[in-house]
Design a protein around this motif. Structure first.
Motif, PDB file in Angstrom:
ATOM      1  N   VAL A  64      53.408  34.613  41.948  1.00 26.94           N
ATOM      2  CA  VAL A  64      52.372  35.991  41.597  1.00 26.94           C
ATOM      3  C   VAL A  64      52.639  37.358  41.414  1.00 26.94           C
ATOM      4  N   LEU A  65      52.764  37.380  42.947  1.00 21.37           N
ATOM      5  CA  LEU A  65      53.323  39.064  43.291  1.00 21.37           C
ATOM      6  C   LEU A  65      54.665  39.323  42.799  1.00 21.37           C
ATOM      7  N   CYS A  66      55.434  38.505  42.445  1.00 16.75           N
ATOM      8  CA  CYS A  66      57.012  38.816  41.288  1.00 16.75           C
ATOM      9  C   CYS A  66      56.152  39.013  39.718  1.00 16.75           C
ATOM     10  N   VAL A  67      54.956  38.131  39.092  1.00 15.49           N
ATOM     11  CA  VAL A  67      54.673  38.131  37.727  1.00 15.49           C
ATOM     12  C   VAL A  67      54.121  39.375  37.679  1.00 15.49           C
TER      13      VAL A  67
ATOM     14  N   PRO B  98      56.992  52.350  42.557  1.00 16.18           N
ATOM     15  CA  PRO B  98      55.546  51.368  42.513  1.00 16.18           C
ATOM     16  C   PRO B  98      55.354  50.296  42.591  1.00 16.18           C
ATOM     17  N   TYR B  99      55.049  49.569  40.704  1.00 18.59           N
ATOM     18  CA  TYR B  99      55.071  48.492  41.017  1.00 18.59           C
ATOM     19  C   TYR B  99      56.566  47.654  41.914  1.00 18.59           C
ATOM     20  N   LEU B 100      57.826  47.543  42.047  1.00 21.20           N
ATOM     21  CA  LEU B 100      58.893  46.994  41.993  1.00 21.20           C
ATOM     22  C   LEU B 100      58.525  47.224  43.873  1.00 21.20           C
ATOM     23  N   ALA B 101      58.142  48.629  44.352  1.00 23.56           N
ATOM     24  CA  ALA B 101      57.599  48.055  46.057  1.00 23.56           C
ATOM     25  C   ALA B 101      56.676  47.592  46.206  1.00 23.56           C
ATOM     26  N   SER B 102      55.375  47.804  45.510  1.00 26.90           N
ATOM     27  CA  SER B 102      54.706  46.986  45.874  1.00 26.90           C
ATOM     28  C   SER B 102      54.188  45.658  45.912  1.00 26.90           C
ATOM     29  N   CYS B 103      54.429  44.865  44.562  1.00 27.15           N
ATOM     30  CA  CYS B 103      54.907  44.089  44.692  1.00 27.15           C
ATOM     31  C   CYS B 103      56.238  43.301  44.206  1.00 27.15           C
ATOM     32  N   THR B 104      56.803  43.500  43.057  1.00 28.34           N
ATOM     33  CA  THR B 104      58.167  42.602  43.748  1.00 28.34           C
ATOM     34  C   THR B 104      59.278  42.357  44.375  1.00 28.34           C
ATOM     35  N   VAL B 105      59.260  43.382  45.216  1.00 29.14           N
ATOM     36  CA  VAL B 105      59.825  42.734  46.024  1.00 29.14           C
ATOM     37  C   VAL B 105      59.074  42.367  47.495  1.00 29.14           C
ATOM     38  N   PRO B 106      57.890  42.762  48.007  1.00 31.99           N
ATOM     39  CA  PRO B 106      57.184  41.743  48.891  1.00 31.99           C
ATOM     40  C   PRO B 106      57.553  39.955  48.313  1.00 31.99           C
ATOM     41  N   GLY B 107      56.514  40.118  46.810  1.00 36.35           N
ATOM     42  CA  GLY B 107      57.212  38.894  46.165  1.00 36.35           C
ATOM     43  C   GLY B 107      58.308  37.598  47.007  1.00 36.35           C
TER      44      GLY B 107
END
Length: 158
Positions: A25-28, A45-54
């Motif tokens: 879900v975080l990667c999407v 910011p999207y990469l740091a807050s969603c994609t990497v943790p996802g």
């Protein structure tokens, strides 16, 4: 007859699946946020807050699933081993007093073509095999065939 280890494996599996789902879900969400921005500065910011943790959650979920399945398999093997060794002690006493009969007692010697051993005719390794043939005296004399360690035939001397 479930063991405590078997009960603890299921939460690990559920946690692994939950981590995989949350990571997906975080990667999407990260991909959706990045795709809506034109400049790289606004995509970070999207990469740091969603994609990497996802991605990290996906890896963690995969590790938890692998560990949970391993623990589940180990618990099942331990349970089966416990059932195997939980034999009645009376059975063990009876087996100790039983007379151990010889495995094979026939005087006829057989061999399998291409084999390296000779056997008694009632040896379990050749019994019922249609390809087994009587031992040739020349092969015995030449030493090409050795005795079977299962039926331990004695070498015939002519």
């Amino acid at each position: 007859m479930r063991t405590a280890r078997l009960r603890t494996a299921h939460p690990v599996l559920w946690t692994g699946w939950a981590a995989l789902a949350a990571g997906a879900v975080l990667c999407v969400l990260g991909w959706y946020g990045v795709s809506g921005e034109r400049y790289a500065e606004r995509q970070l910011p999207y990469l740091a807050s969603c994609t990497v943790p996802g991605a990290a959650l996906i890896v963690a979920g995969a590790v938890l699933l692998a560990h949970g399945r391993s623990a589940l398999a180990t618990a099942r093997v331990e349970e089966l081993y416990g059932l195997l060794v939980a034999a009645d002690p009376a059975d063990a006493e009876e087996s100790d007093t039983a007379v151990i009969a010889p495995l094979a007692v026939s005087g006829d010697l057989l061999m399998v073509p291409g084999g390296t051993l000779w056997h008694r005719a009632d040896c379990p390794l050749v019994a019922g095999k249609v390809e087994s043939v009587p031992v040739d005296a020349k092969l015995l004399a030449s030493g090409e065939l050795g005795p079977c360690p299962i039926c331990e035939p004695v070498e015939e001397t002519d």
